[in-house]
Design a protein around this motif. Structure first.
Motif, PDB file in Angstrom:
ATOM      1  N   VAL A 126      29.586  39.195  35.377  1.00 53.82           N
ATOM      2  CA  VAL A 126      30.640  38.193  35.232  1.00 53.82           C
ATOM      3  C   VAL A 126      31.855  38.862  34.619  1.00 53.82           C
ATOM      4  O   VAL A 126      31.742  39.626  33.656  1.00 53.82           O
ATOM      5  N   ILE A 127      33.025  38.588  35.191  1.00 53.12           N
ATOM      6  CA  ILE A 127      34.280  39.127  34.667  1.00 53.12           C
ATOM      7  C   ILE A 127      35.121  37.972  34.175  1.00 53.12           C
ATOM      8  O   ILE A 127      35.383  37.026  34.912  1.00 53.12           O
ATOM      9  N   ARG A 128      35.502  38.015  32.940  1.00 55.31           N
ATOM     10  CA  ARG A 128      36.331  36.969  32.370  1.00 55.31           C
ATOM     11  C   ARG A 128      37.714  37.534  32.073  1.00 55.31           C
ATOM     12  O   ARG A 128      37.843  38.613  31.516  1.00 55.31           O
ATOM     13  N   VAL A 129      38.727  36.777  32.446  1.00 55.64           N
ATOM     14  CA  VAL A 129      40.111  37.183  32.218  1.00 55.64           C
ATOM     15  C   VAL A 129      40.762  36.153  31.317  1.00 55.64           C
ATOM     16  O   VAL A 129      40.625  34.945  31.541  1.00 55.64           O
ATOM     17  N   ARG A 130      41.425  36.641  30.266  1.00 50.83           N
ATOM     18  CA  ARG A 130      42.113  35.728  29.350  1.00 50.83           C
ATOM     19  C   ARG A 130      43.079  34.836  30.099  1.00 50.83           C
ATOM     20  O   ARG A 130      43.764  35.263  31.023  1.00 50.83           O
ATOM     21  N   LYS A 131      43.163  33.571  29.690  1.00 55.40           N
ATOM     22  CA  LYS A 131      44.029  32.605  30.370  1.00 55.40           C
ATOM     23  C   LYS A 131      45.468  33.083  30.404  1.00 55.40           C
ATOM     24  O   LYS A 131      46.181  32.898  31.391  1.00 55.40           O
ATOM     25  N   SER A 132      45.924  33.733  29.337  1.00 56.63           N
ATOM     26  CA  SER A 132      47.315  34.181  29.275  1.00 56.63           C
ATOM     27  C   SER A 132      47.614  35.297  30.263  1.00 56.63           C
ATOM     28  O   SER A 132      48.767  35.581  30.559  1.00 56.63           O
ATOM     29  N   LEU A 133      46.551  35.953  30.809  1.00 59.75           N
ATOM     30  CA  LEU A 133      46.761  37.066  31.737  1.00 59.75           C
ATOM     31  C   LEU A 133      46.593  36.660  33.194  1.00 59.75           C
ATOM     32  O   LEU A 133      46.865  37.446  34.090  1.00 59.75           O
ATOM     33  N   ARG A 134      46.163  35.435  33.446  1.00 55.59           N
ATOM     34  CA  ARG A 134      45.796  35.066  34.820  1.00 55.59           C
ATOM     35  C   ARG A 134      46.977  35.134  35.772  1.00 55.59           C
ATOM     36  O   ARG A 134      46.800  35.389  36.956  1.00 55.59           O
ATOM     37  N   THR A 135      48.175  34.890  35.276  1.00 51.62           N
ATOM     38  CA  THR A 135      49.342  34.968  36.161  1.00 51.62           C
ATOM     39  C   THR A 135      49.655  36.401  36.552  1.00 51.62           C
ATOM     40  O   THR A 135      50.442  36.630  37.463  1.00 51.62           O
ATOM     41  N   HIS A 136      49.043  37.377  35.878  1.00 45.61           N
ATOM     42  CA  HIS A 136      49.311  38.788  36.163  1.00 45.61           C
ATOM     43  C   HIS A 136      48.167  39.429  36.949  1.00 45.61           C
ATOM     44  O   HIS A 136      48.137  40.641  37.110  1.00 45.61           O
ATOM     45  N   VAL A 137      47.205  38.621  37.414  1.00 42.63           N
ATOM     46  CA  VAL A 137      46.054  39.134  38.138  1.00 42.63           C
ATOM     47  C   VAL A 137      46.177  38.736  39.603  1.00 42.63           C
ATOM     48  O   VAL A 137      46.521  37.604  39.924  1.00 42.63           O
ATOM     49  N   GLY A 138      45.921  39.686  40.501  1.00 43.65           N
ATOM     50  CA  GLY A 138      45.985  39.364  41.927  1.00 43.65           C
ATOM     51  C   GLY A 138      45.276  40.408  42.751  1.00 43.65           C
ATOM     52  O   GLY A 138      44.668  41.344  42.225  1.00 43.65           O
ATOM     53  N   ASP A 139      45.321  40.251  44.076  1.00 40.37           N
ATOM     54  CA  ASP A 139      44.732  41.194  45.025  1.00 40.37           C
ATOM     55  C   ASP A 139      43.260  41.451  44.719  1.00 40.37           C
ATOM     56  O   ASP A 139      42.834  42.570  44.466  1.00 40.37           O
TER      57      ASP A 139
END
Length: 460
Positions: free
Chosen positions: A3-16
């Motif tokens: 499982v990979i968890r990404v901080r909510k504040s970083l989600r706008t910077h995650v893609g592809d």
């Protein structure tokens, strides 16, 4: 599974987000052994997570090394996952058509080699060697993990440079995670059956970031730096013969502030002489002159419009468009309607409408008006004058640009098509020009030539 968890504040910077898989079973086709991977982009940095299951049995060290090498070199990422919901995927999303993301710029180089951070996790199946079952159980009960690590196959193979090259692992401070009898909690659950498999750290998590040395600091030269906060085993899980392993990373990512970068680029553009020279060249539009800015013509009249390129070293590329038109009764002020992309009205002909004028030369354009209509009746062509008795006006826009420029400059020429009765005497076209009287008389002579040309063409 991982499982990979990404901080909510970083989600706008995650893609592809992309997935990939490699089989390492029988004939490199059976999927009981192999690896599956996930690739994602955070702040324009590429991170890859690979979960793999390598060859089993104590003596199969070389096979495990070969499995890792096969996965590393052959896993490719190309199946896109929903970018909007990071960390959330469904079966429907996984079955979407492949949409490759062009991150690997060097064709032939493994995708994992292009990543800024790579994490391998799963059942690697490396065992403890040179130790008996009872010795291993004794050391585990005494929590003498330092001595046991000296017998770890994976540690020995990595030290020799034969597998997981360039990767590292946090210090192991938990008991071996294999092999346990299902349903038995605690360290007493190690395999006590007939085979008595030697306890081993089969389940591992290894990683690589951008650092070339442990002392490297995060920066644009070393954009991704990871450190391990937690590395342990979930010893309370009893549903499997393995104990799951978990790892928490703190990842520092260096990225460029795009707003600040744009400001810096702007400063460079404004201060760099070479760039300024190129920008001036792109804005350069040759100077031209028109022989007339207004024309008054009657039906079947033809007038020349001369476009002169005043530049001594730059070609002038011209295009003539109809900017607007109007039809009014005599004495009224024209109200022009924008023509847009509809071209010239039917009653006016411009030849040629586009072209290139060499430096210091001129191009002569034919402006011809004709308000008659043609139809065919039983094979005989008939002509008649339109019933509309209004004067017609058109604004011709002569658009000029240079051969290297992106900028343009427009010049206008107004054409007045004056209505006259059918039997009225034809008059010479009236031209208001920028030139002298001598130049105007030259235009009249040119106009007569165009009239003769069109008259002979109609008679023929």
């Amino acid at each position: 599974m991982y499982v990979i968890r990404v901080r909510k504040s970083l989600r706008t910077h995650v893609g592809d987000l992309d997935v990939g898989a490699v089989a390492c079973g029988l004939g490199r086709t059976i999927g009981n052994k192999g690896g599956v991977g996930l690739r994602l982009r955070v702040y324009d940095r590429i991170m890859c997570f690979v979960n793999c299951h390598l060859a089993a049995h104590l003596e199969a060290v070389n096979r495990r090394n070969a499995d890792f090498n096969h996965i590393y070199r052959n896993i490719t990422f190309g199946r896109s996952i929903n970018n909007a919901s990071v960390g959330v995927s469904s079966t429907a999303q996984m079955l979407r058509p492949a949409t490759p993301v062009a991150i690997n710029l060097d064709e032939g180089k493994p995708d994992l080699a292009e990543a800024d951070m790579v994490i391998f996790c799963g059942d690697f199946n490396y065992r403890l060697f040179g130790i008996t079952y009872d010795e291993a159980r004794d050391f585990v009960s005494q929590r003498s993990f330092d001595w046991l690590r000296q017998k770890d196959q994976l540690r020995a193979e990595m030290k020799a440079g034969r597998v997981f090259q360039g990767m590292r692992e946090a210090l192991i401070r938990f008991p071996p995670t294999y092999k346990f009898e299902r349903g038995k909690p605690g360290l007493g659950g190690y395999d006590s059956g007939e085979k008595k498999r030697i306890p081993a750290w089969c389940d591992r998590i290894l990683y690589r970031d951008n650092r070339s040395s442990p002392s490297s600091e995060c920066g644009l030269a070393c954009p991704v730096v990871a450190s391990v906060w937690q590395y342990d085993a979930c010893m309370d899980v009893t549903e499997s013969d393995h104990k799951p392993v978990r790892c928490k990373f703190k990842v520092q990512i260096a990225h460029v502030d795009r707003s600040a970068r744009r400001q810096e680029f702007g400063k460079i553009f404004m201060s760099n002489e070479k760039i300024s020279s190129i920008r001036e060249e792109l804005r350069c539009v040759p100077e031209i002159s028109l022989s007339a800015e207004k024309m008054v013509l009657q039906n079947q009249d033809t007038c020349p419009l001369k476009i002169t390129n005043k530049s001594n070293n730059e070609d002038a590329i011209f295009q003539i468009l109809c900017e607007g038109m109007s039809a009014i009764n005599d004495g009224e002020e024209p109200v022009y309607r924008h023509r847009g992309s509809f071209g010239f009205p039917k009653w006016i002909e411009v030849v040629p409408a586009v072209g290139i004028i060499k430096p210091g030369t001129a191009a002569e354009i034919s402006i011809h008006v004709d308000d008659t209509h043609a139809s065919e009746d039983e094979g005989a062509q008939q002509h008649w004058r339109a019933e509309d008795t209004r004067d017609r006006f058109a604004i011709l826009s002569v658009v000029i640009r240079g051969s290297k420029s992106t900028a343009t400059r427009s010049h206008q020429c107004h054409v007045h098509h004056r209505y006259s009765p059918k039997n009225a005497v034809q008059h010479e076209p009236s031209i208001k020009s920028f030139g002298s009287k001598k130049h105007q008389s030259s235009n009249h002579r040119s106009s007569a030539k165009f009239d003769d040309h069109h008259r002979s063409r109609r008679e023929s």
